[in-house]
Design an enzyme around this catalytic site. Structure first.
Site, PDB file in Angstrom:
ATOM      1  CG  ASP A   1      45.739  -8.088 -39.982  1.00 32.05           C
ATOM      2  OD1 ASP A   1      44.888  -7.611 -39.204  1.00 32.05           O
ATOM      3  OD2 ASP A   1      46.006  -9.303 -40.018  1.00 32.05           O
TER       4      ASP A   1
ATOM      5  CG  ASP B   1      55.818 -15.497 -36.387  1.00 33.79           C
ATOM      6  OD1 ASP B   1      55.576 -14.576 -37.189  1.00 33.79           O
ATOM      7  OD2 ASP B   1      54.947 -16.031 -35.673  1.00 33.79           O
TER       8      ASP B   1
END
Length: 919
Positions: A833, A746
């Site tokens: 991450d 996205d």
């Protein structure tokens, strides 16, 4: 007089006539005014009504004042000419309007043709420029090939000696064995891949005497090692496990010797054999001392000088965690640097303890030449003096409260249980290790155990006795993690330890933690280290690490992808030359056969800073795609940068020292097909894109009728075994470039932003280069770390939902980083991450690089992602604190550096954009 008076007073009679006249005059004036008003107002109204009534009469012929038609006017002779003129002018105007419209349409068509011609000219110029670049690169490559003049060679014929190959000439004694006279190189060609054959100890009588835990751990390690082969005829090295043995059922030395000589591939003298004697306890005996091992190499933790053959035998670390992984939660952090005790020591030497306590000799007597057999007496005296001075908190105990562990003669025995010793070391900045008083004892299992425990909990080892041979000493630079001090300098130890700065202490502690994790902590590490030492000694390159095989999901493509104008609009900024060649891969690792010969010292002994930059080298397999990252060069010279410092235009070349390079987009997705298709379409026309790897993280396959966009490069849809965010960083074999753009499904980034990030990454290939920045903060009230996503000029992380990184880190993340971190990512479905930022900062000791001013990159109106959950931030707080425990310290580094291009801010003329600037 009277008449005059009457006239003045207006009297009646003759005298009243003037008054009547005045009155009548006034009446006439009033009447006249009224009459004029009636005439001027009402008469026009009456006339207008009358005329209108007459014009409405039925008989048109009776009209007097009504309008007449054109024909009636034309009947008048002097009006007919005017009518003809009007009709003629009207016709001419209509004809001119038609001609004007026709000319306008022709002008519009010509304008379209002009625009098309301009575009064709621009495309032709671009094609010409690309052809010039291709021709220039081809000519340069041809010149390089001509200069090298190196024809392609086929692999050498592999030498395979017969099973009963001839014996090598024996040295004068087994103690003189070295590789050149006791190792058969013909069994180990460069291209052999270093095959290793491991005997099954259970098939031989001595196998029943081996410690079951050590045997089980060894067998589990052998099953997963890439070098182990079941074909003994092609093996380079033969390995047999003989210990640690249980004393009650230990075979006699003569029996063990006969059993070793009866091995099927012993070949009379045992050349190319390795005998491994692992120790799980400090009291492991050196039972191989009285056994003739011929030309076989020995790997164990205890050696005498008459037994140890430098460069041939291997000193290994003890196998403490035989069948278990280290518990990182129990390992103390590396900070604060200084702990309660400056140094500590607990031990007991039974044989000489009484004389050491009762017959202490003075330092002056030693100076006079009456040196003792060992310095243990002086060591005891000096350390007790330091403890009694109370200048620093130290703890030294030379008698054990409980029964000491068994030990070799003149060796300091361990006191207490392992947990008790670890508790003391956790409170100690330094851990003293006193080597055995017998100088003929090169290394002992007790000293190796003390070293293992000190490194495990972060106590910096201080080894008293420079004659000791530490584990893997010929390949590890121990002075980066420990202090090795001669025993005669015992009086200077306190001063030396106090003089070391906090930065040096932290660096040594970090390096010690790295050594322990990489080479000591598990059975896999110990076995891999032993094999790597032998392999590197005989100069055989490491096997390439196995990449993750991508299982492609069949999908239909062909849908013409449009270009989002918001994504592709670059304003006046050119992205650089557009690729005309098909996708090409980065050069593979080109130094397999020169790494061990050229870079062995650099990789082992000269690692930058407190860490080895490449922790897999040389004890893990070499990664297949890291040529430029390791700085090895690929045969290319910098074309894009021009020559003589003149430089190339920003639009004329990609720039940098690697003129031809592409990147791969790795996109993680989970059951959001519409969002995924829109994101893929936005990649249409993106320069330097090699391919797109879509990691399909859902167990549910894509819809069969889903039509995937055609974006000009291959789209590989990879199926995963389970839903895990760790799949984002798997080193898929379909990724053929060194540069990886990790991006969420996205994320919305313009082409110019992606290209700018790619250019910046090429200038800092060892860093994470991305767009959204985040930072960590210390929570003082709760004494813990927090994750923060507020807008700030300072950052320490870059989210990998839109970031470039080197494929090298995908291998480290998946195969080298502690498994506990990946397990926590799976547990929370979060923090992958953060884990990657921890890893890269830990390896490089550098912060990431943020490009542009973007702080978010989500698309508006997309379905909610995982980050919208309320528990998202709480989980990230927990992740950061857990990762700090695993690494032992906080590896993230703050930075206020952000990279923006001047060309994005200032629109310069085309002939002025000569360089790529940063602010």
């Amino acid at each position: 007089m009277t008449g005059y008076t009457m006239l003045r007073n207006g009297g009646v009679g003759n005298g009243g006539q003037p008054w009547v006249l005045r009155w009548s005059s006034r009446i006439r004036l009033t009447w006249l005014s009224f009459t004029l008003f009636i005439i001027l107002v009402f008469f026009p109204l009456i006339a207008h009504y009358y005329l209108t009534t007459i014009d409405d009469a039925d008989d048109a012929g009776k009209r007097i004042f009504g309008p007449r038609t054109g024909n009636e006017l034309c009947e008048v002779k002097h009006v007919q000419d005017l009518c003809r003129i009007r009709e003629s002018v009207s016709e001419e105007l209509l004809q001119l309007e038609a001609k004007r419209q026709e000319l306008n349409s022709e002008i519009a068509k010509l304008n379209l043709k002009i625009e098309a011609c301009k575009k064709s000219i621009e495309n032709a110029k671009q094609d010409l420029l690309q052809l010039k670049n291709v021709i220039s690169q081809t000519e340069h490559s041809y010149k390089e090939l001509m200069a090298q003049n190196q024809p392609k060679l086929s692999l050498p014929i592999r030498l395979l000696p017969d099973k009963d190959d001839s014996n090598l000439p024996m040295p004068k004694s087994n103690r003189n064995c070295r590789l050149h006279n006791c190792f058969d190189y013909s069994r180990c060609p460069l291209t052999s891949g270093f095959p290793v054959y491991v005997y099954n100890s259970d098939q031989y009588p001595f196998g029943s005497s081996i410690d079951p835990l050590i045997k089980q751990a060894f067998e589990a390690t052998v099953r997963t090692n890439v070098y182990v082969t079941e074909n003994a005829n092609i093996a380079c090295v033969y390995i047999i496990l003989v210990g640690e043995m249980k004393e009650p059922i230990m075979p006699k030395p003569t029996e063990l010797e006969q059993q070793l000589h009866s091995l099927p591939y012993w070949r009379t003298d045992g050349h190319n054999h390795l005998i491994i004697n692992l120790s799980r306890k400090s009291e492991t005996q050196n039972f191989i001392y009285n056994i003739s091992t011929g030309r076989a190499m020995i790997a164990q933790s205890t050696f005498y000088d008459v037994q140890y053959r430098p460069g041939f035998d291997i000193v290994v670390s003890p196998l403490v965690h035989a069948m278990s992984e280290p518990n990182f939660l129990e390992i103390p952090p590396q900070v604060p640097v200084k702990r309660k005790y400056l140094f500590s020591f607990q031990g007991e030497k039974i044989e000489s303890l009484r004389s050491s306590l009762q017959e202490v000799r003075s330092f002056e007597e030693e100076i006079e030449g009456n040196a003792p057999a060992d310095y243990d007496d002086r060591i005891i005296t000096t350390l007790k003096a330091v403890q009694d001075s109370k200048l620093d908190f130290v703890l030294v105990e030379f008698t054990c409260k409980n029964q000491p562990k068994a030990s070799l003669p003149t060796e300091w025995a361990l006191c207490g249980e392992r947990d008790d010793r670890l508790d003391l070391l956790k409170l100690s900045t330094f851990a003293l290790i006193i080597t055995p008083g017998d100088t003929h004892l090169v290394v002992s299992a007790g000293c190796a155990m003390r070293l293992f425990e000190a490194l495990e909990v972060g106590a910096i080892p201080v080894i008293l006795g420079e004659q000791v041979q530490l584990p893997y000493h010929d390949v590890i630079r121990w002075n980066e993690a420990a202090l090795i001090i001669p025993k005669p300098r015992i009086t200077e130890v306190h001063f030396l330890l106090r003089s070391i700065s906090d930065n040096d202490l932290l660096a040594m502690r970090r390096q010690g933690r790295f050594l322990w994790e990489t080479y000591f902590s598990t059975s896999d590490n110990v076995f891999s280290t032993v094999l790597a030492i032998i392999r590197t000694r005989i100069q055989i390159p490491a096997a390439p690490i196995q990449e993750e095989t991508a299982v492609e999901i069949p999908h239909r493509s062909g849908k013409a992808a449009g270009t989002d104008p918001n994504m592709a609009d670059n304003g006046d900024l050119d992205l650089g030359p557009v690729e005309t060649e098909p996708p090409y891969a980065s050069p593979r690792y080109l130094r397999n056969f020169t790494l061990t010969a050229v870079d062995i010292y650099r990789n082992w002994n000269s690692a930058p800073g407190p860490f080895h930059l490449f922790p897999h080298t040389p004890f893990d397999p070499v990664l297949p795609s890291e040529a430029k990252f390791l700085g090895s060069g690929t045969g290319f010279r910098p074309i894009g940068g021009g020559a003589g410092g003149s430089g190339k235009e920003f639009q004329a070349a990609l720039g940098g020292n690697v003129p031809r390079e592409q990147f791969t987009v790795v996109m993680l997705t989970y059951e959001r097909e519409e969002v995924l298709m829109n994101s893929l379409e936005r990649l249409n026309g993106l320069p330097y894109l090699n391919k797109v790897v879509v990691v399909w993280n859902s167990p549910k396959l894509p819809s069969e009728d889903l039509l995937w966009p055609d974006i000009g490069v291959p789209i590989m849809v990879v199926r995963t075994e389970k839903n895990s965010l760790n799949n984002r960083f798997l080193p898929w074999d379909e990724i053929e470039t060194e540069a990886i753009l990790s991006i969420d499904d996205d994320a919305q980034l313009r082409h110019d932003e992606i290209m700018f990030g790619f250019r910046v990454w090429r200038e800092a290939r060892d860093r994470i280069v991305g767009f959204p920045g985040r930072y960590h903060a210390w929570d003082i009230p709760h004494q813990s770390w927090l994750y923060n996503s507020n807008y700030s000029c300072e950052l320490s992380m870059v989210l990998t939902g839109a970031a470039f990184f080197h494929k090298y880190y995908a291998y480290l993340y998946s195969y080298v980083m502690p498994q506990a971190i990946r397990d926590m990512v799976d547990e929370y479905t979060n923090c992958e991450d953060i884990a990657m930022n921890f890893l890269v900062s830990h390896i490089t000791r550098k912060p990431p690089i943020k490009v542009t001013s973007r702080w978010t990159f989500r698309c508006p109106g997309c379905p909610q992602a995982l980050s919208h959950d309320d528990s998202h931030f709480h989980e990230r707080h927990k992740c950061i604190n857990f990762f700090v425990k695993v690494y032992g310290y906080m590896p993230l580094l703050y930075t206020q550096f952000r990279v923006d291009s001047v060309l994005f801010k200032t629109r310069l003329p085309h002939d002025k954009t000569k360089c790529f600037k940063f602010i």
